[in-house]
Design an enzyme around this catalytic site. Structure first.
Site, PDB file in Angstrom:
ATOM      1  N   ASN A  86      38.579  41.591  53.524  1.00 52.52           N
ATOM      2  CA  ASN A  86      37.440  40.951  54.204  1.00 52.52           C
ATOM      3  C   ASN A  86      37.534  39.427  54.098  1.00 52.52           C
ATOM      4  OD1 ASN A  86      36.726  40.400  51.591  1.00 52.52           O
ATOM      5  ND2 ASN A  86      34.716  41.395  51.657  1.00 52.52           N
ATOM      6  N   SER A 109      43.350  45.865  34.553  1.00 52.06           N
ATOM      7  CA  SER A 109      43.492  44.587  33.856  1.00 52.06           C
ATOM      8  C   SER A 109      43.504  44.819  32.355  1.00 52.06           C
ATOM      9  CB  SER A 109      42.288  43.717  34.227  1.00 52.06           C
ATOM     10  OG  SER A 109      42.150  42.663  33.325  1.00 52.06           O
ATOM     11  N   ALA A 110      44.135  43.907  31.644  1.00 50.80           N
ATOM     12  CA  ALA A 110      44.103  43.941  30.180  1.00 50.80           C
ATOM     13  C   ALA A 110      42.672  43.822  29.664  1.00 50.80           C
ATOM     14  CB  ALA A 110      44.944  42.801  29.633  1.00 50.80           C
ATOM     15  N   TYR A 118      32.586  42.409  35.099  1.00 54.70           N
ATOM     16  CA  TYR A 118      33.870  42.556  35.808  1.00 54.70           C
ATOM     17  C   TYR A 118      34.734  43.607  35.102  1.00 54.70           C
ATOM     18  CZ  TYR A 118      38.808  41.669  36.753  1.00 54.70           C
ATOM     19  OH  TYR A 118      40.151  41.835  37.033  1.00 54.70           O
ATOM     20  N   LYS A 147      36.335  47.540  36.147  1.00 54.86           N
ATOM     21  CA  LYS A 147      37.725  48.023  36.009  1.00 54.86           C
ATOM     22  C   LYS A 147      37.746  49.308  35.186  1.00 54.86           C
ATOM     23  CE  LYS A 147      39.918  44.941  38.341  1.00 54.86           C
ATOM     24  NZ  LYS A 147      40.387  45.315  39.668  1.00 54.86           N
ATOM     25  N   ARG A 181      48.070  33.927  25.210  1.00 58.62           N
ATOM     26  CA  ARG A 181      48.005  34.987  26.228  1.00 58.62           C
ATOM     27  C   ARG A 181      49.411  35.376  26.670  1.00 58.62           C
ATOM     28  NH1 ARG A 181      43.734  34.617  24.532  1.00 58.62           N
ATOM     29  NH2 ARG A 181      41.691  34.523  25.538  1.00 58.62           N
ATOM     30  N   PRO A 236      32.765  31.138  25.415  1.00 63.71           N
ATOM     31  CA  PRO A 236      32.207  32.397  24.900  1.00 63.71           C
ATOM     32  C   PRO A 236      32.971  33.597  25.471  1.00 63.71           C
ATOM     33  CG  PRO A 236      30.464  30.983  25.753  1.00 63.71           C
ATOM     34  CD  PRO A 236      31.756  30.321  26.104  1.00 63.71           C
TER      35      PRO A 236
HETATM   36  P1  NAD Z   1      42.354  37.717  44.882  1.00 63.40           P
HETATM   37  O1  NAD Z   1      40.918  37.352  44.891  1.00 63.40           O
HETATM   38  O2  NAD Z   1      43.355  36.689  45.315  1.00 63.40           O
HETATM   39  O3  NAD Z   1      42.588  39.033  45.762  1.00 63.40           O
HETATM   40  C1  NAD Z   1      41.576  40.008  45.948  1.00 63.40           C
HETATM   41  C2  NAD Z   1      41.413  40.221  47.438  1.00 63.40           C
HETATM   42  O4  NAD Z   1      40.425  41.224  47.660  1.00 63.40           O
HETATM   43  C3  NAD Z   1      40.940  38.967  48.177  1.00 63.40           C
HETATM   44  O5  NAD Z   1      41.822  38.708  49.264  1.00 63.40           O
HETATM   45  C4  NAD Z   1      39.536  39.311  48.673  1.00 63.40           C
HETATM   46  O6  NAD Z   1      39.233  38.687  49.900  1.00 63.40           O
HETATM   47  C5  NAD Z   1      39.623  40.830  48.775  1.00 63.40           C
HETATM   48  N1  NAD Z   1      38.352  41.545  48.660  1.00 63.40           N
HETATM   49  C6  NAD Z   1      37.403  41.436  47.690  1.00 63.40           C
HETATM   50  N2  NAD Z   1      36.368  42.262  47.942  1.00 63.40           N
HETATM   51  C7  NAD Z   1      36.665  42.915  49.096  1.00 63.40           C
HETATM   52  C8  NAD Z   1      35.992  43.888  49.886  1.00 63.40           C
HETATM   53  N3  NAD Z   1      34.777  44.339  49.557  1.00 63.40           N
HETATM   54  N4  NAD Z   1      36.591  44.345  51.000  1.00 63.40           N
HETATM   55  C9  NAD Z   1      37.812  43.888  51.380  1.00 63.40           C
HETATM   56  N5  NAD Z   1      38.491  42.947  50.688  1.00 63.40           N
HETATM   57  C10 NAD Z   1      37.922  42.466  49.556  1.00 63.40           C
HETATM   58  O7  NAD Z   1      42.705  38.246  43.408  1.00 63.40           O
HETATM   59  P2  NAD Z   1      44.080  38.592  42.704  1.00 63.40           P
HETATM   60  O8  NAD Z   1      44.255  37.678  41.559  1.00 63.40           O
HETATM   61  O9  NAD Z   1      45.155  38.718  43.708  1.00 63.40           O
HETATM   62  O10 NAD Z   1      43.694  40.018  42.092  1.00 63.40           O
HETATM   63  C11 NAD Z   1      44.004  41.236  42.740  1.00 63.40           C
HETATM   64  C12 NAD Z   1      43.495  42.376  41.887  1.00 63.40           C
HETATM   65  O11 NAD Z   1      44.089  42.309  40.595  1.00 63.40           O
HETATM   66  C13 NAD Z   1      41.979  42.360  41.652  1.00 63.40           C
HETATM   67  O12 NAD Z   1      41.498  43.693  41.685  1.00 63.40           O
HETATM   68  C14 NAD Z   1      41.863  41.786  40.261  1.00 63.40           C
HETATM   69  O13 NAD Z   1      40.692  42.214  39.625  1.00 63.40           O
HETATM   70  C15 NAD Z   1      43.103  42.337  39.586  1.00 63.40           C
HETATM   71  N6  NAD Z   1      43.542  41.531  38.435  1.00 63.40           N
HETATM   72  C16 NAD Z   1      43.761  40.186  38.588  1.00 63.40           C
HETATM   73  C17 NAD Z   1      44.139  39.418  37.480  1.00 63.40           C
HETATM   74  C18 NAD Z   1      44.341  37.934  37.621  1.00 63.40           C
HETATM   75  O14 NAD Z   1      44.309  37.245  36.598  1.00 63.40           O
HETATM   76  N7  NAD Z   1      44.584  37.403  38.805  1.00 63.40           N
HETATM   77  C19 NAD Z   1      44.301  40.031  36.223  1.00 63.40           C
HETATM   78  C20 NAD Z   1      44.095  41.395  36.109  1.00 63.40           C
HETATM   79  C21 NAD Z   1      43.710  42.140  37.234  1.00 63.40           C
HETATM   80  N1  UFG Z   2      41.600  28.151  28.874  1.00 66.24           N
HETATM   81  C1  UFG Z   2      41.391  26.835  28.561  1.00 66.24           C
HETATM   82  N2  UFG Z   2      40.901  26.010  29.531  1.00 66.24           N
HETATM   83  C2  UFG Z   2      40.622  26.438  30.803  1.00 66.24           C
HETATM   84  C3  UFG Z   2      40.828  27.805  31.111  1.00 66.24           C
HETATM   85  C4  UFG Z   2      41.322  28.624  30.116  1.00 66.24           C
HETATM   86  O1  UFG Z   2      41.640  26.407  27.442  1.00 66.24           O
HETATM   87  O2  UFG Z   2      40.168  25.639  31.644  1.00 66.24           O
HETATM   88  C5  UFG Z   2      42.187  29.044  27.855  1.00 66.24           C
HETATM   89  C6  UFG Z   2      41.321  30.245  27.510  1.00 66.24           C
HETATM   90  O3  UFG Z   2      40.441  29.934  26.469  1.00 66.24           O
HETATM   91  C7  UFG Z   2      42.402  31.269  27.111  1.00 66.24           C
HETATM   92  C8  UFG Z   2      43.595  30.913  27.995  1.00 66.24           C
HETATM   93  O4  UFG Z   2      43.383  29.564  28.400  1.00 66.24           O
HETATM   94  O5  UFG Z   2      42.777  31.072  25.773  1.00 66.24           O
HETATM   95  C9  UFG Z   2      43.718  31.789  29.244  1.00 66.24           C
HETATM   96  O6  UFG Z   2      42.493  31.789  29.954  1.00 66.24           O
HETATM   97  P1  UFG Z   2      42.373  32.341  31.441  1.00 66.24           P
HETATM   98  O7  UFG Z   2      40.969  32.091  31.895  1.00 66.24           O
HETATM   99  O8  UFG Z   2      43.469  31.791  32.283  1.00 66.24           O
HETATM  100  O9  UFG Z   2      42.668  33.890  31.280  1.00 66.24           O
HETATM  101  P2  UFG Z   2      41.945  35.005  30.379  1.00 66.24           P
HETATM  102  O10 UFG Z   2      42.971  35.542  29.438  1.00 66.24           O
HETATM  103  O11 UFG Z   2      40.697  34.506  29.804  1.00 66.24           O
HETATM  104  O12 UFG Z   2      41.557  36.111  31.453  1.00 66.24           O
HETATM  105  C10 UFG Z   2      42.350  36.496  32.585  1.00 66.24           C
HETATM  106  C11 UFG Z   2      41.411  37.006  33.666  1.00 66.24           C
HETATM  107  C12 UFG Z   2      40.705  38.240  33.158  1.00 66.24           C
HETATM  108  C13 UFG Z   2      41.727  39.275  32.756  1.00 66.24           C
HETATM  109  C14 UFG Z   2      42.677  38.716  31.750  1.00 66.24           C
HETATM  110  C15 UFG Z   2      43.777  39.683  31.454  1.00 66.24           C
HETATM  111  O13 UFG Z   2      40.463  36.006  34.006  1.00 66.24           O
HETATM  112  O14 UFG Z   2      39.919  38.791  34.164  1.00 66.24           O
HETATM  113  O15 UFG Z   2      43.258  37.507  32.241  1.00 66.24           O
HETATM  114  O16 UFG Z   2      44.333  40.135  32.613  1.00 66.24           O
HETATM  115  F1  UFG Z   2      41.106  40.335  32.212  1.00 66.24           F
END
Ligand code: NAD
Ligand code: UFG
Length: 338
Positions: free
Chosen positions: A32, A124-125, A148, A152, A230, A292
């Protein structure tokens, strides 16, 4: 084989689309565009010389998905679509439950109706909650620490129940650690809207001069340099994990769950240093209070994916930063204005 990629215009999906097309799969994208741009699809087509069929559909619109399934009859689905910002999910939990849970329920119902029962799910982790024992393997306890993460975990639980009731499904749950980096061409990459929440996109915006300095969230953690550690994984390695997962589904494995990570942890300060090397600039930073909900260390045990999928990450942190910088410097405004 025709693969439906939900959320297919997004960051991880666009890299996966490149690998799917290069491997000879047909790709249909549903998105979307709430957090992405159609330009990413055009760029993937340019990179691969192949076409993608695109549907601008919201997963909340079950009828539109039904019509699309009827027309396309995909063989399998990779389900990336969802909202993913932890902080936003704490502010707007209903929006997250509605989008991620109802959207997924609609998708699963339509898949079931058209007997498309091969699914790769982006988990996700975050489903491991707070763990003290590292590395984390797939047997670790599961919990949610924010809305969030709860979506998951709830989707994982739904998938486990669905499989229990009907084992004609083949489902691969992939638990990503921290995806960063971009395609080596610099044509596709992460394009966050507004101020990035995650570390590497934030560093990239400082490197390009859009933001002043990185805020390091705490240097008093129980880690070698005091900053959070990480398991960063190159998005192309992650994308290749999806190809392996699709191959696995074709062996009818039932429901399988894999960590996709490198098994190595890097600290915030190490990432900043590595990015400085990649972009040839000093990245200013300040030490701020802890964020936090953050924990000191998170890294994976990726050995199950190696043993069962024949997959392992090969790209190191230096390449992650170099590729991120190439994307950022070639596209200072992301896909905007294209
Ligand atoms: P992203 O936001 O770039 O991609 C998600 C896509 O889903 C977007 O293009 C968005 O427009 C689309 N979308 C959201 N809601 C929708 C809906 N209702 N209908 C149709 N499309 C919709 O994010 P990403 O980083 O590519 O993540 C992809 C997936 O991996 C997500 O499910 C996210 O939760 C998961 N994930 C991401 C990370 C990360 O750090 N990027 C880590 C773990 C898991
Ligand atoms: N951090 C900073 N400054 C920033 C952003 C992050 O110091 O501006 C630190 C955080 O404290 C953490 C590390 O950088 O120690 C990584 O932080 P991210 O926000 O990049 O990633 P997280 O590990 O917190 O979380 C991400 C996604 C989660 C997912 C997780 C594991 O946001 O949704 O990775 O996949 F669950």
């Amino acid at each position: 084989m025709k693969i439906l990629v939900t959320g297919g215009a997004g960051y991880i999906a666009s890299h996966t689309n490149v690998e799917l097309l290069n491997a000879g799969y047909e790709v249909v994208v549903l998105d979307n565009l709430c957090n992405s741009s159609e330009e990413s699809i055009r760029r993937v087509e340019k990179l691969t010389g192949k076409k993608i069929t695109f549907y601008k559909i919201d997963m909340i619109d079950k009828e539109a998905m039904d019509a699309m399934f009827k027309k396309e009859k995909p063989d399998a689905v990779i389900h990336f679509a969802g909202l993913k910002a932890v902080g936003e999910s704490c502010e707007y939990p209903l929006m997250y439950f509605n989008n991620n849970l109802i959207g997924t329920l609609n998708l699963l119902s339509v898949m079931d109706k058209y007997a498309v029962r091969k699914l790769v799910f982006s988990s996700s982790a975050t489903v491991y909650g707070f763990q003290t024992k590292m590395p984390i393997n797939e047997e670790a306890s599961l919990s949610a620490t924010n809305p969030y993460g709860r979506t998951k975990l709830m989707i994982e639980d739904m998938l486990r129940d669905i499989y229990k009731a009907d084992n004609s499904w083949d489902i691969a749950i992939l638990r990503y650690f921290n995806p960063i980096g971009a395609h080596i061409s610099g044509e596709i990459g992460e394009d966050p809207k507004g101020i990035p929440n995650n570390l590497v996109p934030y560093i990239a915006k400082v490197a390009i001069g859009e933001l002043e300095k990185v805020h390091v969230f705490g240097n008093d953690y129980n880690t070698p340099d005091g900053t959070g550690v990480r398991d960063y994984i190159h998005v192309v390695d992650l994308a290749l994990g999806h190809i392996k997962a699709i191959e696995k589904l074709n062996e009818n494995p039932g429901l399988v769950t894999y960590n996709l990570g490198t098994g190595q942890g890097y600290s915030v300060l190490e990432l900043i240093k590595s990015y400085e090397k990649a972009c040839g600039k000093t990245i200013p930073y300040v030490i701020d209070a802890r964020r936090p909900g953050d924990c000191d260390m998170v890294y994976s045990d990726p050995s199950k994916a190696k043993a069962e999928l024949g997959w392992e990450a090969t790209r190191g942190v230096e390449q992650m930063c170099e590729d991120s910088w190439r994307w950022q410097s070639k596209n200072p405004n992301g896909y905007r204005g294209c």
